[in-house]
Scaffold this motif. Sequence first.
Motif, PDB file in Angstrom:
ATOM      1  N   PRO A 118      21.626-110.274 -24.647  1.00 39.26           N
ATOM      2  CA  PRO A 118      21.178-111.487 -23.953  1.00 39.26           C
ATOM      3  C   PRO A 118      19.986-112.131 -24.647  1.00 39.26           C
ATOM      4  O   PRO A 118      19.305-111.506 -25.459  1.00 39.26           O
ATOM      5  CB  PRO A 118      20.764-110.950 -22.581  1.00 39.26           C
ATOM      6  N   TRP A 119      19.739-113.386 -24.296  1.00 36.88           N
ATOM      7  CA  TRP A 119      18.497-114.030 -24.689  1.00 36.88           C
ATOM      8  C   TRP A 119      17.354-113.365 -23.930  1.00 36.88           C
ATOM      9  O   TRP A 119      17.558-112.731 -22.892  1.00 36.88           O
ATOM     10  CB  TRP A 119      18.518-115.520 -24.363  1.00 36.88           C
ATOM     11  N   ARG A 120      16.153-113.538 -24.420  1.00 36.24           N
ATOM     12  CA  ARG A 120      14.979-112.915 -23.821  1.00 36.24           C
ATOM     13  C   ARG A 120      14.837-113.301 -22.349  1.00 36.24           C
ATOM     14  O   ARG A 120      14.521-112.470 -21.507  1.00 36.24           O
ATOM     15  CB  ARG A 120      13.734-113.323 -24.593  1.00 36.24           C
ATOM     16  N   GLY A 121      15.073-114.545 -22.003  1.00 37.68           N
ATOM     17  CA  GLY A 121      14.905-115.013 -20.632  1.00 37.68           C
ATOM     18  C   GLY A 121      16.062-114.662 -19.713  1.00 37.68           C
ATOM     19  O   GLY A 121      15.972-114.864 -18.507  1.00 37.68           O
ATOM     20  N   GLN A 122      17.149-114.142 -20.243  1.00 41.25           N
ATOM     21  CA  GLN A 122      18.317-113.824 -19.421  1.00 41.25           C
ATOM     22  C   GLN A 122      18.303-112.404 -18.887  1.00 41.25           C
ATOM     23  O   GLN A 122      19.185-112.026 -18.139  1.00 41.25           O
ATOM     24  CB  GLN A 122      19.602-114.027 -20.234  1.00 41.25           C
ATOM     25  N   THR A 123      17.364-111.623 -19.312  1.00 37.46           N
ATOM     26  CA  THR A 123      17.319-110.236 -18.863  1.00 37.46           C
ATOM     27  C   THR A 123      16.001-109.963 -18.181  1.00 37.46           C
ATOM     28  O   THR A 123      14.957-110.395 -18.623  1.00 37.46           O
ATOM     29  CB  THR A 123      17.523-109.270 -20.045  1.00 37.46           C
ATOM     30  N   GLY A 124      16.082-109.263 -17.089  1.00 37.03           N
ATOM     31  CA  GLY A 124      14.868-108.849 -16.399  1.00 37.03           C
ATOM     32  C   GLY A 124      14.613-107.368 -16.595  1.00 37.03           C
ATOM     33  O   GLY A 124      13.685-106.811 -16.048  1.00 37.03           O
ATOM     34  N   ALA A 125      15.470-106.742 -17.380  1.00 36.07           N
ATOM     35  CA  ALA A 125      15.371-105.299 -17.576  1.00 36.07           C
ATOM     36  C   ALA A 125      14.248-104.961 -18.553  1.00 36.07           C
ATOM     37  O   ALA A 125      14.207-105.501 -19.662  1.00 36.07           O
ATOM     38  CB  ALA A 125      16.695-104.755 -18.100  1.00 36.07           C
ATOM     39  N   PRO A 126      13.349-104.073 -18.171  1.00 33.92           N
ATOM     40  CA  PRO A 126      12.276-103.683 -19.091  1.00 33.92           C
ATOM     41  C   PRO A 126      12.790-102.847 -20.260  1.00 33.92           C
ATOM     42  O   PRO A 126      12.102-102.675 -21.248  1.00 33.92           O
ATOM     43  CB  PRO A 126      11.319-102.879 -18.214  1.00 33.92           C
TER      44      PRO A 126
END
Length: 187
Positions: A118-126
């Motif tokens: 994913p793009w950086r902004g599409q993932t909330g996973a640390p």
Amino acid sequence: RRGIAGYGIHPDNTELNRPFLDLYTGIERANIAIKYIPASAVYANGSDSEKATMRRLLGEALTLRAIFYHELIRNWGDVPAQFEPAADIPDLNLPKTDRDEIYDRLLDDLEYAAELVPWRGQTGAPSTRITKGAVKGLRARLALARGGYSLRSESRTMERRANYLEYYQIARDETWDIMQSGQHNLN
């Protein structure tokens, strides 16, 4: 360690042997992951979030293998290339592979990997380590290396291949995608 800077290389110097072996260890681990992630039941039959995680992990493994090979080529030139786990290769006494062949394979792998992560902004996973921007940036860097001048073993001179503009175009397209994504602030 100081001897390397003055071209005073000795066979007992672990400053060269250890990084070489460590890079191939990383390649072997990536090859195992690349083979077995798509064969896993979770990749094929898991929930949507599990499938997305497995696809991301496959993209990360492809990207890591590209990083390791790029470091090998930057430091040692043409090196033996294996793109399957060592257990699947009957003869491990591999000859050197032309760096252009390796780079072409890695560019294809990274094109696929960019679809998986994913793009950086599409993932909330640390736990997200590699994003689409990182893959595209690496692909641009490898395309520049593939299209640029390199010391060729056959001619023993610095030269670039006749189709270098194709690789410069890949680098331009990938960096343009990164700039247009709105995911990164670039100077």
